[in-house]
Scaffold this active site. Structure first.
Site, short mmCIF file in Angstrom:
data_model
loop_
_atom_site.label_atom_id
_atom_site.label_comp_id
_atom_site.label_asym_id
_atom_site.label_seq_id
_atom_site.Cartn_x
_atom_site.Cartn_y
_atom_site.Cartn_z
N HIS A 114 -9.63 -1.60 1.38
CA HIS A 114 -8.40 -1.43 2.14
C HIS A 114 -7.53 -0.38 1.44
O HIS A 114 -7.43 -0.37 0.22
CB HIS A 114 -7.58 -2.73 2.17
CG HIS A 114 -8.31 -3.94 2.65
ND1 HIS A 114 -7.96 -4.61 3.79
CD2 HIS A 114 -9.36 -4.62 2.13
CE1 HIS A 114 -8.75 -5.65 3.96
NE2 HIS A 114 -9.62 -5.68 2.95
N HIS A 127 -9.61 1.57 6.30
CA HIS A 127 -10.62 0.70 5.70
C HIS A 127 -11.91 1.49 5.56
O HIS A 127 -12.40 2.07 6.53
CB HIS A 127 -10.83 -0.55 6.55
CG HIS A 127 -9.58 -1.39 6.63
ND1 HIS A 127 -8.67 -1.24 7.65
CD2 HIS A 127 -9.08 -2.33 5.79
CE1 HIS A 127 -7.66 -2.07 7.44
NE2 HIS A 127 -7.89 -2.74 6.33
N CYS A 173 -6.89 -5.09 9.38
CA CYS A 173 -8.27 -5.17 8.90
C CYS A 173 -9.19 -6.04 9.76
O CYS A 173 -10.35 -5.66 9.99
CB CYS A 173 -8.32 -5.61 7.44
SG CYS A 173 -7.23 -6.98 7.00
N ASP A 219 -2.93 2.71 7.95
CA ASP A 219 -3.88 1.75 7.38
C ASP A 219 -5.30 2.27 7.51
O ASP A 219 -5.71 2.72 8.58
CB ASP A 219 -3.74 0.43 8.11
CG ASP A 219 -4.15 -0.76 7.28
OD1 ASP A 219 -4.42 -0.57 6.08
OD2 ASP A 219 -4.20 -1.88 7.82
N GLN A 276 1.74 0.82 9.80
CA GLN A 276 0.98 1.11 8.59
C GLN A 276 0.03 2.28 8.83
O GLN A 276 -0.65 2.32 9.86
CB GLN A 276 0.15 -0.09 8.16
CG GLN A 276 0.90 -1.17 7.44
CD GLN A 276 -0.06 -2.22 6.91
OE1 GLN A 276 -0.96 -2.67 7.62
NE2 GLN A 276 0.11 -2.62 5.67
N LYS A 336 -6.49 -5.40 -6.57
CA LYS A 336 -5.98 -4.15 -6.00
C LYS A 336 -5.32 -3.29 -7.06
O LYS A 336 -4.86 -3.78 -8.09
CB LYS A 336 -4.98 -4.42 -4.88
CG LYS A 336 -3.70 -5.09 -5.34
CD LYS A 336 -2.74 -5.34 -4.17
CE LYS A 336 -1.47 -6.05 -4.66
NZ LYS A 336 -0.53 -6.33 -3.55
N ARG A 347 5.55 -8.91 10.29
CA ARG A 347 5.57 -9.88 9.20
C ARG A 347 6.80 -10.79 9.36
O ARG A 347 7.91 -10.30 9.59
CB ARG A 347 5.63 -9.17 7.85
CG ARG A 347 4.49 -8.15 7.62
CD ARG A 347 3.22 -8.81 7.18
NE ARG A 347 2.09 -7.89 7.15
CZ ARG A 347 1.77 -7.11 6.10
NH1 ARG A 347 2.52 -7.13 5.01
NH2 ARG A 347 0.71 -6.32 6.16
#
Length: 668
Positions: free
Chosen positions: A541, A409, A358, A407, A405, A493, A387
Site C-alpha cells: 500500500h 497498491h 484497498c 492511493d 487519497q 509500514k 473516516r
C-alpha cells in the site's frame, strides 16, 4: 555492606564505577547541573528514574539532560504537578483528572463547577511561580491500592484510575492515564517543603525533577473543555494547557514559533484567500473547495496523476460504498470498525461508506487470472474515502472525515518487494521535493507484541516484512525513528515525516507491507509463477500525499499562502492605472490565458494603489501594471510579490518571465 559495580553513561562516554551501597543516581552526575533524571537499565529492562533513585549492583545508569526529549517530558510533567497544586490552592473544590506531558507542553484536567477564564490562568501562573521559588522537593513513595484508595478517597477520578489498574484495564484509560498509574507498583509523589511538611500529593508513576526550582521557564497557554478519558459519554472537565522549556530563551523561541504558526494557520488563510470553507450545513470535517482552492487541488491532482503514470501505475476507479461483507473480508470492520461510518440500509442489505480503497483494488486484481509476467502490477486512483473521526480531533483540512487519497497498491512477488518499496520511497520523496518540501526523516511502525489481538499474521511474516522495510529505510540514508506498536493490523509500514518552513513535522506518505489481505483467508489473490504453480503476491500500500485535502492544508501553512507560481490560483494580476487602460490589459490577459496562464484583470473602481495592495494580500506572484506609456509601447510594469518592479517590460518578455518561473517550480 558490599560495594556496588555500576556503569555510568554520560556525554556519550561509558565508564565502570564502584560505589557504596545506598548511592543515589544524582551522585553519579553531580558534576553536571543539566542532568535532571537517569535512565537505569537492570536485567535488560530500562526505565526512567528520579535522581533520588537508589542504585543496585550491575545497573547501567545513563544521564538524562533537561534539554533532551526525555528531559523535556519530565520537566513538563513536573510543571503539570505544580500547576495542579496551584489550582487546588486557589480552587480547593477542584477535583484532579490526569496531567501528562504532550508535544511541546503539558495539560491537566480538573473537575470544577465554573470554567476557567483568562484571569484565572493569570492567578494560577502567579501561584505557580511562588511554588517554583519555594524549591519544593518531588518525593516518591510506594503505596498499595488499598492505601491509595483511602488516601485519595476525595479524588473520584484518581479512585477510578486505581480501579482500572486493579482490574488490569489501565490501557483503557485515556491518554496520560499511564503516567498516573503505570504498571506494577503504585506510587504517589509528594511536593515537600523545605521544613519537611507535605504541600501537595498526586498519584503518579513519575519520574520528576529533583525540586520545583529546576523549572526554568513555563507559561500557561489556554483552557478548554475535555471529556474525562476522552469519552464523550463521560463528564466534561476543564483542561489547562501549558508549556515548559529548559531556558527562557527556548520558551521565547517556542512562543515565536506559535505566533508564526498562527500567522500561517491554513483555516484563516483559506478564508482570507477564498480557497475553501467548512459549511455547517454539510457537516463537520467535510470541506468544500472554492474556485481558487479548486485550482490548487486540480493542479496537484493533474501533476501527481501524470507522475504515477510515468512511474508505471495504471489509473482505476472504484465506488464510494460497498456491501459490508467486503470490509469483513479485508479485516477492516473487525480491526478498524470504529473508524468507519455506520451501515447504510440499501435494499435490505448493509452497505458501508468506504474508509479505504484497498479491498476494491484487490477485486480488480482478482477479476482475472494473473501471470508473474504482469508483476509488479501497480493500481492507482484518487479514491474518495470517509473516516468516522471524533468531533474533538477534526481540524481544518488536516483532520477531516471525507477526503481523496492518491492511493496505490502494488502487487509483487516476494522477491520484488524490496525493489518496489525502494521505488515507492524514491517516488514519494521526489514528489515532496517538487512541492517544496525537502527536509525528511522516516518512521518505521511495527507491531506491539504485547497486544497480539490487534494484529493478524504469523510471527515469521511480520519479522520478514519488518526486516524488508527496515533495510530499505536504512539504505535511504535518512534518519530512521522507531514507532513500536504503530503498524496497521495487516503489516508494518514506513511513513515519511516532512518538516515545513518553520520546522514543524507532518506525516506524509506511508508505505505498508501487506501479506494478509492477499492470503487465502482473505481475498485469495494468486498469480501463475514461471513454473506453472499458483503463488500468493505481496501487496504494498502507498499513499503519496496521504490525503489531498490534508496536503493542501500543509502546503498553505508551509508557504503561508504565498504559493510558487506553478501552484498559485492566480499567477498574474493585471492592474490598469485608469479605466482607459482596461481594454489593453484584457487583451494581454487573453494572450496569456491562451498559453495556459492564470490571469485576472482588476477592473474594479478602486484606486491603483488599493488594487496593488489587494493583489499583495491575495499573495499573487506577479502583477502587470499598465498606463499610457505602456499602452503606447506595448509594454507593462512588471511587479514581483516581494515588491520589486521593472518598468517598460515588453509584453512578450513579461509573458516569458511568468512561463519561466512556472517551469522552474521555484518560489519567487
Amino acid at each position: 555492606m558490599p560495594d556496588l559495580s555500576v556503569v555510568r553513561v554520560h556525554a556519550d562516554a561509558r565508564e565502570e564505577r564502584t560505589v557504596t551501597t545506598g548511592t543515589k543516581a544524582w551522585e553519579l552526575f553531580a558534576d553536571d547541573p543539566e542532568v535532571i533524571a537517569a535512565r537505569v537499565t537492570r536485567d535488560g529492562e530500562s526505565a526512567l528514574r528520579d535522581l533520588a533513585h537508589e542504585l543496585a549492583d550491575g545497573d547501567v545508569v545513563e544521564s538524562v539532560a533537561i534539554d533532551s526529549a526525555d528531559g523535556r517530558d519530565i520537566l513538563r510533567h513536573s510543571t503539570a504537578h505544580v500547576m495542579a497544586q496551584a489550582v487546588q490552592d486557589l480552587f480547593p473544590e477542584a477535583k484532579l483528572g490526569i496531567g501528562p506531558p504532550v508535544v511541546d507542553g503539558f495539560y491537566y484536567d480538573f473537575d470544577v463547577e465554573t470554567p476557567f477564564v483568562p484571569e484565572d490562568l493569570e492567578k494560577i501562573e502567579t501561584r505557580m511561580r511562588k511554588i517554583v521559588k519555594e524549591g519544593q522537593r518531588f518525593s516518591r513513595r510506594v503505596t498499595t491500592d488499598a492505601d491509595a484508595l483511602s488516601e485519595l478517597a476525595h479524588e473520584p477520578y484518581k479512585v477510578e484510575l486505581i480501579g482500572l489498574k486493579g482490574s488490569g484495564r489501565s490501557d483503557d484509560a485515556a491518554e496520560g492515564a499511564a503516567v498516573e498509574v503505570g504498571a506494577g507498583e503504585l506510587t504517589i509523589y509528594d511536593n515537600v517543603r523545605r521544613g519537611g511538611d507535605v504541600a501537595w500529593s498526586d498519584l503518579c508513576r513519575g519520574p520528576h525533577l529533583p525540586t520545583t526550582k529546576r523549572i526554568p521557564a513555563f507559561k500557561l497557554m489556554r483552557s478548554a473543555a475535555a471529556y474525562w478519558r476522552g469519552d464523550e459519554k463521560n463528564k466534561q472537565l476543564q483542561r489547562i494547557y501549558g508549556t515548559a522549556w529548559e531556558s527562557k530563551e527556548a520558551l521565547e523561541a517556542h512562543l515565536h514559533r506559535l505566533e508564526e504558526a498562527e500567522r500561517r494557520d491554513h483555516r484563516k488563510l483559506g478564508r482570507d484567500l477564498d480557497l475553501f470553507s467548512f459549511p455547517d450545513e454539510i457537516g463537520s470535517g467535510l470541506p468544500v473547495f472554492h474556485p481558487k482552492g479548486g485550482v490548487i487541488k486540480r493542479v496537484m491532482e493533474d501533476y501527481v496523476r501524470q507522475r504515477h503514470i510515468e512511474e508505471g501505475f495504471e489509473y482505476v476507479g472504484t465506488p464510494h460504498i460497498a456491501k459490508e461483507g467486503l470490509f469483513y473480508t479485508s479485516g477492516h470492520l473487525p480491526y478498524y470498525g470504529e473508524g468507519m461510518f455506520p451501515a447504510l440500509d440499501v435494499d435490505g442489505m448493509d452497505y458501508r461508506l468506504k474508509a479505504m480503497n484497498c479491498p476494491m483494488h484487490n477485486l480488480i486484481f482478482r477479476s482475472r487470472q494473473r501471470s508473474y509476467r504482469e508483476l509488479p502490477l501497480r493500481l492507482f486512483e484518487f479514491g474518495s474515502v470517509y473516516r468516522h473521526e471524533k468531533s474533538g480531533v477534526v481540524h481544518g483540512l488536516t483532520r477531516v472525515r471525507g477526503f481523496a487519497q492518491d492511493d496505490s497498491h502494488s502487487y509483487v512477488t516476494p522477491e520484488q518487494a524490496p525493489g518496489e518499496i525502494q521505488h515507492l520511497l524514491d517516488f514519494c520523496l521526489g514528489l515532496f521535493r517538487d512541492f517544496g518540501l525537502d527536509d525528511f526523516y522516516l518512521e518505521l511502525s511495527t507491531r506491539d507484541d504485547s497486544k497480539p489481538d490487534k494484529f493478524i499474521g504469523s510471527d515469521e511474516d511480520w519479522e520478514m516484512a519488518t526486516a524488508v522495510l527496515a533495510k530499505v529505510a536504512t539504505d535511504s540514508g535518512l534518519e530512521l525513528v522507531p514507532d513500536p506498536g504503530g503498524a496497521a493490523y495487516y503489516g508494518p509500514k514506513i511513513s515519511v515525516q516532512a518538516r515545513d518552513a518553520i520546522g514543524r513535522t507532518w506525516q506524509m506518505s506511508t508505505i505498508q507491507y501487506d501479506f494478509n489481505q492477499p492470503s487465502a483467508d482473505r481475498f485469495g489473490l494468486e498469480y501463475v509463477a514461471a513454473d506453472g504453480s499458483r503463488q500468493q503476491p505481496v501487496m504494498i500500500h502507498s499513499a503519496k500525499f496521504g490525503s489531498i485535502e490534508r496536503f493542501v492544508g500543509v502546503l498553505v501553512e508551509h508557504y503561508a499562502g504565498a504559493f510558487p507560481p506553478w501552484l498559485a490560483p492566480v499567477q498574474v494580476q493585471a492592474i490598469p492605472i485608469a479605466e482607459r487602460h482596461e481594454d489593453y490589459l484584457w487583451d494581454v490577459a487573453k494572450r496569456m490565458r491562451a498559453q495556459g496562464l492564470r490571469v485576472e484583470v482588476d477592473d474594479s473602481s478602486d484606486r491603483m494603489q488599493k488594487k496593488i495592495r489587494n493583489a499583495q494580500l491575495q499573495k499573487v506572484p506577479f502583477m502587470m501594471i499598465a498606463g499610457d506609456d505602456d499602452v503606447e509601447k506595448g509594454a507593462v510594469s512588471f511587479r514581483y510579490r516581494d515588491g520589486r518592479q521593472d518598468n517598460g517590460v515588453p509584453v512578450e518578455e513579461a509573458v516569458e518571465r511568468v512561463r519561466a518561473a512556472i517551469a522552474s517550480r521555484e518560489q519567487v
